[in-house]
Design a protein around this motif. Structure first.
Motif, mmCIF file in Angstrom:
data_model
loop_
_atom_site.group_PDB
_atom_site.id
_atom_site.type_symbol
_atom_site.label_atom_id
_atom_site.label_comp_id
_atom_site.label_asym_id
_atom_site.label_seq_id
_atom_site.Cartn_x
_atom_site.Cartn_y
_atom_site.Cartn_z
ATOM 1 N N GLU A 1 -35.839 -56.832 -32.714
ATOM 2 C CA GLU A 1 -35.747 -55.378 -32.791
ATOM 3 C C GLU A 1 -36.702 -54.867 -33.851
ATOM 4 O OE1 GLU A 1 -31.819 -53.785 -33.143
ATOM 5 O OE2 GLU A 1 -30.997 -55.327 -31.824
ATOM 6 N N LYS A 2 -37.459 -53.862 -33.481
ATOM 7 C CA LYS A 2 -38.429 -53.295 -34.412
ATOM 8 C C LYS A 2 -37.753 -52.220 -35.254
ATOM 9 C CE LYS A 2 -42.252 -54.147 -31.300
ATOM 10 N NZ LYS A 2 -43.353 -53.576 -30.543
ATOM 11 N N PRO A 3 -38.054 -52.198 -36.543
ATOM 12 C CA PRO A 3 -37.479 -51.143 -37.385
ATOM 13 C C PRO A 3 -38.129 -49.795 -37.067
ATOM 14 C CG PRO A 3 -39.049 -52.431 -38.634
ATOM 15 C CD PRO A 3 -38.919 -53.093 -37.279
#
Length: 68
Positions: free
Chosen positions: A32-34
């Protein structure tokens, strides 16, 4: 065909990974990308400006008129 596993416990992942490998499946682990750092900075600056009293107060009627 795709199979997506969600909410896999960390301790169970190696078992699933070795099973998939033994069966010849491809494993793709998505990270998951911030949030975009520029977006986060903009939001934090906006919150600070409101705390510093630089915001404006509006009634619901004024807000509704803006949205029309």
């Amino acid at each position: 065909m795709e199979l997506i596993l969600k909410n896999v416990k960390k301790k169970d992942f190696p078992v699933l990974k070795s099973l998939a490998k033994s069966l010849g499946f491809e494993i793709v682990q998505e990270v998951e990308k911030p949030y975009n750092p520029a977006f986060v900075k903009e939001i934090l600056e906006a919150e600070k400006s409101i705390r510093d009293g630089k915001g404006i107060r509006m009634t619901m009627e004024e807000l509704k008129k803006l949205c029309k």
